[in-house]
Design an enzyme around this catalytic site. Structure first.
Site, mmCIF file in Angstrom:
data_model
loop_
_atom_site.group_PDB
_atom_site.id
_atom_site.type_symbol
_atom_site.label_atom_id
_atom_site.label_comp_id
_atom_site.label_asym_id
_atom_site.label_seq_id
_atom_site.Cartn_x
_atom_site.Cartn_y
_atom_site.Cartn_z
ATOM 1 N N GLU A 73 -0.236 1.002 -3.739
ATOM 2 C CA GLU A 73 -1.628 0.750 -3.386
ATOM 3 C C GLU A 73 -2.317 2.105 -3.401
ATOM 4 O OE1 GLU A 73 -4.502 1.186 -0.277
ATOM 5 O OE2 GLU A 73 -2.867 0.129 0.733
ATOM 6 N N CYS A 128 -9.126 3.698 1.787
ATOM 7 C CA CYS A 128 -8.848 3.373 0.391
ATOM 8 C C CYS A 128 -9.772 2.277 -0.122
ATOM 9 C CB CYS A 128 -7.387 2.955 0.222
ATOM 10 S SG CYS A 128 -6.908 1.564 1.283
#
Length: 675
Positions: A258, A297
């Site tokens: 990720e 993120c």
């Protein structure tokens, strides 16, 4: 302040940092507050401990036992949140940031605990999908199962969420039955270490289920095998380096990444400053720029608005940013704290300068060091908003992420152009669209879905209950294609399956029943010593079957049911009309009449261990029943699931056949039965 010595937990022992430990500074003051790493840790011993001690202990438990373990662990962590809050201020995070990280992590564990109890079997093998009939007569069948990997999950986490980043990986891993080695980012590992100590000291986890590396991984990745898995969160550069490890490539070690991405938010063409959606859009962007000082993120890096609204967005967002108090996160008035470190501040300013090479800075000043609370030695930076006037020819804004409070606004001509700009990021974790138009939403879903792991739509209808652009939820997948890493985390049971092996099973109905713990049609039927409804949950056996007597259906039955219920559909009442219907030979019995009569054929009327009928699944009607036909019922215990210490759920496979032994109807009945 006492210098924190951040330890590792390896092979059952706490190991203090070594002589070459790395210093860790406070994001608020810049002063050294901790040190970690540098210890001589035997990585092979850690792997052996996880594989040979933790793995067998977890696999001996069923999914429901692991789910109960997660629930207890989450509750225990929840009772120690204040200690984690107090530590987390030095990461630069505010109290509201702590709640996203710490409370969010605990909440994620609770969700996976619930998912495990509700959506996974009360056993050790997960059945993935339905039975596949591989032969004409049903004596050779197929199914897919998932079983835990027999290695270790290595979790390499980013600095921005030292608690949630660990728990969102750990929860599905433990639920799958796989032990974990957690490696947090060194700059915030002192928070993670305390969270791990809290969990280990609780005594809830079996020995070997959780280990911690505070510092570098050393040669750990070089020792992984094909039953191990690496789950990584961080930069694309680091992910590429780790993923290309020769040993990982050689052994086809699973690698779930990720990565940070250039997430976008689109202001719909239907939104104007006088609509509630416009204010919603400004709030969403502002929140994503300032929460965790933009170190998320999922933060919005590219703001995509209609050409006619670009200036309105700049003015509204700038006004909101100007009111944001930036300074010491320990101060309750502060709304945005510091970046995690001086090094991160340097990186953000360098990336912002690169973005500025093809965009105009319309709000903020990288040289402004006037922060609330008199903090000037920490890693603070003011939010910066850029305007890219020509996003079609620009490259830096679609390739460069400043991992801080930095965003770039760009205009679009029409929704197709907006989609093209969003997709220029080459893959993101999330793109959001603020619109009240279903047509716009569908066009974005079709045009941008392949480039984004999550599409978040919001408007006046959903805004009060929505969770926000930047909030990954444990129920939904978190990840994305391309630049975002090509992986998926969480997503409910989907996230658990990352840590399991899917295997195709082929064999007879009896073999599939034995493996899956769920009765398969065609498998051996067991005759119980008494009516199954008179027997408690624990006494019932998978495959135990009752065959009822038959009952003839009459015209009078059909008409009484029609008039009693009000269901006078022509196929039940008008012979000539029914014959014109290609599905019916004549007047036919109501499907629900058949179900009612079926219950009358198999129900035991006296008080007993059956407490409630809680549902009916997968109902199908295969063949119409006319007046004069007879039906009989076969009732089989298909599966059993513990629910509480007092009762469990029994899933019954029910078939109705006519006088010619032809299948008339089939369904699954759910009851709660006392222990």
């Amino acid at each position: 302040m006492t210098l924190m010595k951040v330890s590792s937990f390896a092979a059952g022992k706490w190991i203090a940092p070594g002589a070459n430990a790395r210093p860790i500074a406070s994001a608020i003051t810049g002063a050294k507050i901790a040190e970690a790493g540098g210890a001589d840790i035997n990585k092979q011993a850690m792997l052996d401990y996880g594989r040979n001690v933790g793995g067998p202990a977890l696999r001996a438990m069923g999914f429901h036992d692991r789910a109960k373990m997660l629930k207890a662990l989450a509750a225990h962590l929840g009772g120690h949140k204040q200690a984690l809050y107090d530590l987390s201020f030095d990461t630069g995070a505010t109290q509201s940031d702590h709640m996203i990280d710490i409370d969010g992590g605990v909440g994620t564990m609770f969700v996976f605990a619930s998912k495990g109890r509700r959506e996974m079997p009360d056993g050790q093998i997960y059945l993935d999908g339905e039975i596949e009939q591989l032969s004409r007569n049903g004596t050779f069948l197929g199914m897919h199962i998932a079983t835990p990997l027999k290695g270790v999950a290595v979790h390499i986490n980013a600095f921005n969420f030292p608690v949630w980043g660990m728990l969102e990986k750990l929860a599905p891993t433990l639920l799958a039955g796989v032990p974990a080695i957690v490696k947090p980012a060194t700059s915030t590992c002192y928070v993670t270490e305390v969270a791990v100590r809290i969990m280990l000291d609780s005594g809830i986890l079996p020995e070997g289920a959780l280990q911690l590396i505070s510092g570098g991984t050393g040669d750990l990745l070089d020792r992984l095998g094909p039953q191990d898995i690496v789950s990584f969160t961080g930069s694309a550069k680091t992910a590429s380096m780790l993923r290309s490890n020769p040993n990982i490539l050689k052994n086809s070690v699973r690698f779930v990444a990720e990565q940070d991405s250039l997430n976008a938010s689109i202001l719909g063409p239907d939104v104007t400053p006088d609509t509630p959606e416009f204010d919603l859009f400004i709030k969403e962007v502002h929140r994503e720029m300032t929460t965790k000082a933009g170190q998320k993120c999922t933060a919005i890096r590219r703001i995509i608005a209609p050409d006619a609204q670009v200036q309105n967005v700049i003015e509204a967002l700038s006004a909101r940013l100007a009111k944001t108090v930036i300074g010491d996160p320990r101060d309750e008035a502060t709304r945005m704290g510091a970046l995690v470190s001086a090094g991160q501040k340097i990186d953000v300013l360098e990336k912002a300068a690169a973005i500025g090479s093809e965009s105009k800075l319309v709000y903020g000043d990288p040289d402004d060091n006037d922060f609330a609370g008199g903090v000037d030695a920490g890693a603070f930076v003011k939010p910066m908003l850029f305007h890219c006037e020509d996003p079609d020819t620009a490259t830096v804004v679609h390739e460069t992420e400043a991992f801080g409070p930095v965003s770039t606004i760009m205009g679009y001509r029409d929704i197709a152009h907006a989609i093209d700009l969003a997709n220029k990021g080459e893959g993101s974790l999330v793109a959001s669209v603020i619109t009240a138009s279903g047509e716009v939403a569908r066009e974005v879903a079709m045009g941008a879905g392949a480039f984004h792991g999550r599409l978040y739509f919001n408007n006046a209808t959903s805004m009060k209950e929505s969770t926000g652009h930047g909030s990954p939820l444990p129920h939904m997948v978190h990840g994305g294609p391309g630049r975002a890493g090509g992986g998926e985390e969480m997503g409910g049971v989907r996230g658990v399956l990352h840590y399991m092996q899917r295997t195709a099973i082929q064999g007879s109905p009896d073999i599939l029943t034995a493996i899956g713990g769920k009765w398969v049609p065609g498998a051996t039927e067991i005759k119980g010593p008494a009516h199954p409804f008179t027997r408690k949950f624990g006494a019932l056996s998978i495959g135990e079957t009752l065959h009822s007597k038959s009952r003839e259906i009459s015209t009078d039955d059909i008409e009484k049911f029609a008039h009693f219920t009000g269901d006078t559909f022509y196929a039940h009442m008008d012979s000539e009309a029914a014959k014109r219907n290609p599905f019916f030979p004549d007047r036919v019995a109501h499907g629900y009449l058949l179900l009612s009569f079926a219950a009358g054929l198999f129900v035991e009327p006296d008080e007993g261990p059956v407490l409630a009928n809680t549902g009916l699944d997968s109902l199908r009607f295969m063949k119409p029943v006319e007046a004069g036909d007879s039906i009989a019922v076969r009732l089989t215990v298909k599966a059993k699931t513990r629910r509480t210490d007092e009762y469990g759920e029994v899933r019954w496979h029910v078939t109705l056949t006519n006088q010619d032994q032809e299948l008339v109807a089939e369904y699954e009945l759910l009851t709660m039965n006392a222990y």
